[in-house]
Enzyme design. Structure first.
Site, PDB file in Angstrom:
ATOM      1  N   GLY A  52       1.264 -44.290 -12.884  1.00  7.15           N
ATOM      2  CA  GLY A  52       1.241 -42.818 -13.527  1.00  7.15           C
ATOM      3  C   GLY A  52       0.888 -43.058 -15.128  1.00  7.15           C
ATOM      4  O   GLY A  52       1.680 -42.104 -15.899  1.00  7.15           O
ATOM      5  N   ALA A  53      -0.003 -43.655 -15.495  1.00  3.63           N
ATOM      6  CA  ALA A  53      -0.167 -43.955 -16.837  1.00  3.63           C
ATOM      7  C   ALA A  53      -1.045 -43.139 -17.534  1.00  3.63           C
ATOM      8  O   ALA A  53      -1.364 -43.171 -18.881  1.00  3.63           O
ATOM      9  CB  ALA A  53      -0.885 -45.494 -17.039  1.00  3.63           C
ATOM     10  N   ASN A  54      -1.782 -42.033 -16.910  1.00  8.28           N
ATOM     11  CA  ASN A  54      -2.781 -41.266 -17.715  1.00  8.28           C
ATOM     12  C   ASN A  54      -2.083 -40.132 -18.237  1.00  8.28           C
ATOM     13  O   ASN A  54      -2.688 -39.262 -19.136  1.00  8.28           O
ATOM     14  CB  ASN A  54      -3.801 -40.728 -16.377  1.00  8.28           C
ATOM     15  CG  ASN A  54      -3.079 -39.921 -15.456  1.00  8.28           C
ATOM     16  OD1 ASN A  54      -2.333 -40.445 -14.756  1.00  8.28           O
ATOM     17  ND2 ASN A  54      -3.147 -38.562 -15.333  1.00  8.28           N
ATOM     18  N   GLY A  56       1.926 -37.684 -19.728  1.00  6.44           N
ATOM     19  CA  GLY A  56       3.573 -37.673 -19.758  1.00  6.44           C
ATOM     20  C   GLY A  56       4.124 -38.919 -20.487  1.00  6.44           C
ATOM     21  O   GLY A  56       3.515 -39.827 -21.258  1.00  6.44           O
ATOM     22  N   ILE A  57       5.114 -39.367 -19.849  1.00  7.42           N
ATOM     23  CA  ILE A  57       5.897 -40.608 -20.272  1.00  7.42           C
ATOM     24  C   ILE A  57       5.324 -42.005 -20.030  1.00  7.42           C
ATOM     25  O   ILE A  57       5.065 -42.849 -21.147  1.00  7.42           O
ATOM     26  CB  ILE A  57       7.401 -40.702 -19.657  1.00  7.42           C
ATOM     27  CG1 ILE A  57       8.112 -39.623 -19.806  1.00  7.42           C
ATOM     28  CG2 ILE A  57       8.248 -41.796 -19.922  1.00  7.42           C
ATOM     29  CD1 ILE A  57       9.500 -39.098 -18.776  1.00  7.42           C
ATOM     30  N   TYR A 209      12.928 -35.361  -3.844  1.00  7.56           N
ATOM     31  CA  TYR A 209      13.095 -35.936  -5.162  1.00  7.56           C
ATOM     32  C   TYR A 209      14.403 -36.749  -5.399  1.00  7.56           C
ATOM     33  O   TYR A 209      14.218 -37.939  -5.781  1.00  7.56           O
ATOM     34  CB  TYR A 209      12.917 -34.797  -6.010  1.00  7.56           C
ATOM     35  CG  TYR A 209      12.564 -35.497  -7.804  1.00  7.56           C
ATOM     36  CD1 TYR A 209      11.529 -35.795  -7.900  1.00  7.56           C
ATOM     37  CD2 TYR A 209      13.743 -35.435  -8.282  1.00  7.56           C
ATOM     38  CE1 TYR A 209      11.243 -36.504  -9.306  1.00  7.56           C
ATOM     39  CE2 TYR A 209      13.541 -35.830  -9.808  1.00  7.56           C
ATOM     40  CZ  TYR A 209      12.520 -36.441 -10.193  1.00  7.56           C
ATOM     41  OH  TYR A 209      12.331 -36.914 -11.416  1.00  7.56           O
TER      42      TYR A 209
END
Ligand SMILES: NC(=O)c1ccc[n+]([C@@H]2O[C@H](COP(=O)([O-])OP(=O)(O)OC[C@H]3O[C@@H](n4cnc5c(N)ncnc54)[C@H](OP(=O)(O)O)[C@@H]3O)[C@@H](O)[C@H]2O)c1
Ligand SMILES: *[C@@H]1O[C@H](CO)[C@@H](O)[C@H](O)[C@H]1NC(C)=O
Ligand SMILES: *[C@@H]1O[C@H](CO)[C@@H](O)[C@H](O)[C@H]1NC(C)=O
Ligand SMILES: *[C@@H]1O[C@H](CO)[C@@H](O)[C@H](O)[C@H]1NC(C)=O
Length: 342
Positions: A52-54, A56-57, A209
């Site tokens: 999920g590197a593209n 936000g955090i 979640y």
């Protein structure tokens, strides 16, 4: 006439009150931003993998690790968005020769396997694995092509598989660290019943979640136990909560709907952390010298905190681990390390 006399008075009072208010606003904001990781520790010669590197955090985690000298694999659901994220990071001063974008969709085991295989071909070791990607409050019940509920597979099972597949490379590093970006929300999860997670009945977006995030913490504890059995292994695994951040993770909530979005924006901007603030705890857990050898713990604000009671039951953690191996099509642990390299 009275105006002329009143005016300076009014401004006198007004100005020191104003100064106090502004000062208070800054202090509160600094407090809300949380602990910043300032330790002087290098990441030179380290190889890191961030999911999920593209955005936000995750993107901020990549940035900090790259600036500290690491070579970083950016695993992104969409190659194009990944390349765009990398280009933005280069613009912000990152070294492009140490940023590698790979496509990996967690909702497809085949994609996770393919990605892990490519990394295995390119690297001899991995020092840091950060399981950061997630969806939150995904609005509808949907099964993936692998037959699992979408949130469960994205946040938990997909990362479980990735972690298992990369374990040989992690074991090859002198002291590798796995960091799971979990969430405070894991406290709100009901006990996990693997026989019903992929069922439509009683499905609830919030539970989905919270449950996936609880499973991450449980995974950390069980994997720690397993890795400790293997004395040669120096891989550690910890979970953390980044804090509440203003990112696109809210995209599936009512807060993303147009009129509300603009109304809430100033409050969100003031009250929530920036993605960079949110990356501080994961980075701390990934590289701080203070955590050498620490494993199976849960961190928030760069400090160890208690995790949910439910994650402390070893039997439950073990049952979940066993069923997750099965769900990912992996065999028994002790015999699996060769098989999973294919
Ligand atoms: N923000 C908060 O307040 C908060 C609070 C507690 C915990 N966390 C945790 O922090 C982590 C990062 O969240 P964030 O706030 O930075 O969220 P974000 O901005 O929404 O980023 C999430 C990332 O995950 C990726 N992703 C989503 N589904 C994927 C899939 N199927 N395969 C691969 N990648 C996928 C997204 O890719 P795309 O751009 O392609 O969608 C995106 O890069 C998450 O684990 C979250 O649970 C966040
Ligand atoms: C980028 O990193 C590589 C490898 O560490 C190094 O050789 C190169 O000089 C760096 N480039 C810049 C522009 O700093
Ligand atoms: C991280 O998450 C993966 C999959 O969700 C899991 O296999 C692993 O045990 C978790 N580790 C930690 C430290 O939570
Ligand atoms: C999980 O699997 C291992 C290995 O087969 C087994 O020894 C253990 O008893 C199982 N644990 C649970 C709780 O099912």
């Amino acid at each position: 006439m009275w105006m002329e006399e009143g005016l300076p008075d009014f401004f006198d009072i007004f100005s020191w009150k104003l100064v106090l208010i502004v000062l208070a606003a800054f202090i509160i904001r600094a407090w809300l931003k949380g602990t910043q990781f300032k330790e002087k520790v290098t990441a030179k010669a380290l190889v890191a993998v961030v999911t999920g590197a593209n955005a936000g955090i995750g993107k901020q985690i990549v940035r900090e690790l790259n600036l500290r000298g690491a070579k970083v694999y950016m695993l992104c659901r969409d190659k194009q968005r990944g390349l765009q994220g990398a280009a933005e990071l280069v613009h912000l001063g990152c070294n492009s020769s140490r940023l590698i974008v790979k496509e990996m969709d967690l909702t497809r085991f085949a994609s996770v396997r393919q990605c892990a295989k490519e990394i295995q071909q390119e690297e001899k070791k991995i020092d840091i694995l950060i399981n950061n990607a997630a969806v939150m409050l995904y609005p509808k019940f949907k099964l993936t092509e692998d037959g699992h509920e979408t949130t469960w597979q994205t946040n938990y099972l997909g990362h479980f598989l990735l972690t298992e597949l990369l374990l040989p490379l992690l074991k090859a590093a002198p002291s590798a660290r796995i960091v799971n970006v979990s969430a405070l929300a894991h406290f709100y999860s009901e006990p996990i019943d693997v026989s019903t997670v992929d069922r439509r009945e009683r499905w609830d977006a919030r539970q989905a979640y919270a449950r996936s995030k609880l499973a991450q913490v449980m995974h950390a504890r069980e994997l720690t136990r397993r890795l400790r059995r293997d004395e040669a292994s120096s891989v550690t695994i910890n979970a953390c909560h980044p804090g509440l951040c203003y990112t696109r993770i809210m995209r599936h909530t009512p807060l993303a709907i147009t009129p509300l979005k603009y109304l809430a924006a100033p409050f969100a901007w003031y009250l929530l952390k920036t993605p960079k603030d949110g990356s501080q705890t994961p980075i701390c857990v990934a590289i701080s010298n203070k955590l050498n050898g620490v494993s199976g713990k849960y961190y928030s604000d760069c400090q160890e905190k208690a995790c949910a009671e439910m994650a402390m039951d070893d039997d439950v953690c073990q049952t979940l681990y066993n069923s997750s191996l099965e769900a990912c099509g992996l065999g028994e642990w002790d015999t699996v390390s060769d098989a999973r390299e294919d």
